[in-house]
Motif scaffolding. Structure first.
Motif, PDB file in Angstrom:
ATOM      1  N   TRP A 145     -45.731  19.400 -12.236  1.00 19.81           N
ATOM      2  CA  TRP A 145     -44.712  18.501 -11.466  1.00 19.81           C
ATOM      3  C   TRP A 145     -45.272  16.542 -11.021  1.00 19.81           C
ATOM      4  O   TRP A 145     -46.577  16.232 -10.824  1.00 19.81           O
ATOM      5  N   ILE A 146     -44.339  15.938 -11.294  1.00 21.81           N
ATOM      6  CA  ILE A 146     -45.074  14.729 -10.715  1.00 21.81           C
ATOM      7  C   ILE A 146     -44.785  14.416  -9.510  1.00 21.81           C
ATOM      8  O   ILE A 146     -43.471  14.312  -8.449  1.00 21.81           O
ATOM      9  N   PRO A 147     -45.403  13.165  -9.064  1.00 23.09           N
ATOM     10  CA  PRO A 147     -45.627  12.848  -7.203  1.00 23.09           C
ATOM     11  C   PRO A 147     -44.695  12.062  -6.810  1.00 23.09           C
ATOM     12  O   PRO A 147     -44.087  10.785  -7.966  1.00 23.09           O
ATOM     13  N   THR A 148     -44.157  11.531  -6.534  1.00 27.07           N
ATOM     14  CA  THR A 148     -42.754  10.821  -5.621  1.00 27.07           C
ATOM     15  C   THR A 148     -42.884  10.663  -3.914  1.00 27.07           C
ATOM     16  O   THR A 148     -43.673  11.630  -3.674  1.00 27.07           O
ATOM     17  N   ASP A 149     -42.637  10.045  -3.518  1.00 29.57           N
ATOM     18  CA  ASP A 149     -42.924   9.877  -2.077  1.00 29.57           C
ATOM     19  C   ASP A 149     -42.425  10.877  -1.571  1.00 29.57           C
ATOM     20  O   ASP A 149     -43.032  11.091  -0.205  1.00 29.57           O
ATOM     21  N   GLU A 150     -40.882  11.356  -1.687  1.00 22.03           N
ATOM     22  CA  GLU A 150     -40.396  12.416  -0.478  1.00 22.03           C
ATOM     23  C   GLU A 150     -41.445  14.092  -0.845  1.00 22.03           C
ATOM     24  O   GLU A 150     -42.010  15.079  -0.017  1.00 22.03           O
ATOM     25  N   HIS A 151     -42.145  13.715  -1.884  1.00 24.01           N
ATOM     26  CA  HIS A 151     -43.191  15.394  -2.932  1.00 24.01           C
ATOM     27  C   HIS A 151     -44.469  14.729  -2.534  1.00 24.01           C
ATOM     28  O   HIS A 151     -44.407  14.913  -4.385  1.00 24.01           O
ATOM     29  N   PRO A 152     -45.396  14.357  -2.144  1.00 22.65           N
ATOM     30  CA  PRO A 152     -46.420  13.871  -3.185  1.00 22.65           C
ATOM     31  C   PRO A 152     -47.381  14.855  -3.132  1.00 22.65           C
ATOM     32  O   PRO A 152     -48.134  15.705  -2.120  1.00 22.65           O
ATOM     33  N   VAL A 153     -47.362  15.150  -4.548  1.00 23.07           N
ATOM     34  CA  VAL A 153     -48.373  16.525  -5.257  1.00 23.07           C
ATOM     35  C   VAL A 153     -49.490  16.354  -5.711  1.00 23.07           C
ATOM     36  O   VAL A 153     -49.609  15.096  -6.387  1.00 23.07           O
ATOM     37  N   GLY A 154     -49.783  16.566  -5.816  1.00 29.93           N
ATOM     38  CA  GLY A 154     -51.629  16.220  -6.272  1.00 29.93           C
ATOM     39  C   GLY A 154     -52.409  15.489  -5.696  1.00 29.93           C
ATOM     40  O   GLY A 154     -51.860  14.727  -5.023  1.00 29.93           O
ATOM     41  N   HIS A 155     -53.095  14.461  -6.555  1.00 30.87           N
ATOM     42  CA  HIS A 155     -53.495  13.316  -6.220  1.00 30.87           C
ATOM     43  C   HIS A 155     -52.872  12.561  -6.893  1.00 30.87           C
ATOM     44  O   HIS A 155     -52.379  12.697  -7.982  1.00 30.87           O
ATOM     45  N   VAL A 156     -53.680  10.809  -6.803  1.00 32.69           N
ATOM     46  CA  VAL A 156     -52.928  10.140  -7.302  1.00 32.69           C
ATOM     47  C   VAL A 156     -52.802   9.837  -8.730  1.00 32.69           C
ATOM     48  O   VAL A 156     -54.880  10.020  -9.529  1.00 32.69           O
ATOM     49  N   GLY A 157     -52.492   9.501  -9.718  1.00 30.04           N
ATOM     50  CA  GLY A 157     -52.510   9.742 -10.975  1.00 30.04           C
ATOM     51  C   GLY A 157     -52.562  10.949 -11.863  1.00 30.04           C
ATOM     52  O   GLY A 157     -52.882  11.157 -13.220  1.00 30.04           O
ATOM     53  N   HIS A 158     -52.409  12.275 -11.315  1.00 32.05           N
ATOM     54  CA  HIS A 158     -52.691  13.781 -11.592  1.00 32.05           C
ATOM     55  C   HIS A 158     -51.477  14.612 -11.274  1.00 32.05           C
ATOM     56  O   HIS A 158     -50.127  14.202 -10.794  1.00 32.05           O
ATOM     57  N   LEU A 159     -51.199  15.240 -11.755  1.00 33.21           N
ATOM     58  CA  LEU A 159     -49.826  16.047 -11.797  1.00 33.21           C
ATOM     59  C   LEU A 159     -50.467  17.638 -11.292  1.00 33.21           C
ATOM     60  O   LEU A 159     -51.573  17.929 -11.949  1.00 33.21           O
ATOM     61  N   TYR A 160     -49.909  18.628 -10.776  1.00 31.76           N
ATOM     62  CA  TYR A 160     -50.093  18.945  -9.893  1.00 31.76           C
ATOM     63  C   TYR A 160     -48.938  20.525 -10.755  1.00 31.76           C
ATOM     64  O   TYR A 160     -48.264  20.413 -11.107  1.00 31.76           O
ATOM     65  N   ILE A 161     -49.802  21.521 -11.437  1.00 35.34           N
ATOM     66  CA  ILE A 161     -48.845  22.221 -12.657  1.00 35.34           C
ATOM     67  C   ILE A 161     -48.912  23.870 -11.396  1.00 35.34           C
ATOM     68  O   ILE A 161     -49.606  23.671 -10.908  1.00 35.34           O
ATOM     69  N   ASP A 162     -47.245  23.784 -11.850  1.00 31.42           N
ATOM     70  CA  ASP A 162     -47.344  25.375 -10.788  1.00 31.42           C
ATOM     71  C   ASP A 162     -46.248  26.950 -11.962  1.00 31.42           C
ATOM     72  O   ASP A 162     -46.056  25.984 -12.627  1.00 31.42           O
ATOM     73  N   HIS A 163     -46.088  27.569 -11.578  1.00 31.68           N
ATOM     74  CA  HIS A 163     -45.279  28.181 -11.964  1.00 31.68           C
ATOM     75  C   HIS A 163     -43.894  28.525 -11.017  1.00 31.68           C
ATOM     76  O   HIS A 163     -44.008  28.883  -9.868  1.00 31.68           O
ATOM     77  N   VAL A 164     -42.813  28.503 -11.838  1.00 38.00           N
ATOM     78  CA  VAL A 164     -41.678  28.447 -11.340  1.00 38.00           C
ATOM     79  C   VAL A 164     -40.234  29.636 -12.443  1.00 38.00           C
ATOM     80  O   VAL A 164     -40.438  29.399 -13.900  1.00 38.00           O
ATOM     81  N   LYS A 165     -40.166  30.523 -11.074  1.00 38.10           N
ATOM     82  CA  LYS A 165     -38.527  31.329 -12.115  1.00 38.10           C
ATOM     83  C   LYS A 165     -37.683  30.696 -13.105  1.00 38.10           C
ATOM     84  O   LYS A 165     -37.252  29.503 -12.234  1.00 38.10           O
ATOM     85  N   LYS A 166     -37.234  30.272 -14.076  1.00 40.11           N
ATOM     86  CA  LYS A 166     -36.664  30.104 -14.489  1.00 40.11           C
ATOM     87  C   LYS A 166     -35.205  29.838 -13.862  1.00 40.11           C
ATOM     88  O   LYS A 166     -34.486  28.676 -14.122  1.00 40.11           O
TER      89      LYS A 166
END
Length: 74
Positions: A45-66
């Motif tokens: 996941w890419i951090p955005t203003d609406e959904h700030p995930v993870g730390h600055v400069g890092h990506l948050y990895i998750d599993h999602v159903k297709k």
């Protein structure tokens, strides 16, 4: 569009607000080795203003159903 590795996707975050919030990410791989995650994809996941995930400069990895992913670009 077809979902594949490297696709840009969006996923609606469930909130009880009038305006839906989406998170955007890049598909890394299909999960095949875990029987509890059937038809799931691993997404960075890419951090955005609406959904700030993870730390600055890092990506948050998750599993999602297709079925819960919307392909924006493949």
């Amino acid at each position: 569009m077809i979902l594949k590795i490297g696709s840009l996707v969006k996923h609606k975050i469930i909130h009880r607000q009038d305006i839906p919030i989406y998170r955007f990410g890049i598909v890394i791989k299909e999960v095949e080795s875990n029987p509890f995650l059937v038809d799931c994809w691993q997404v960075a996941w890419i951090p955005t203003d609406e959904h700030p995930v993870g730390h600055v400069g890092h990506l948050y990895i998750d599993h999602v159903k297709k079925q819960n992913l919307v392909v924006l670009s493949s």
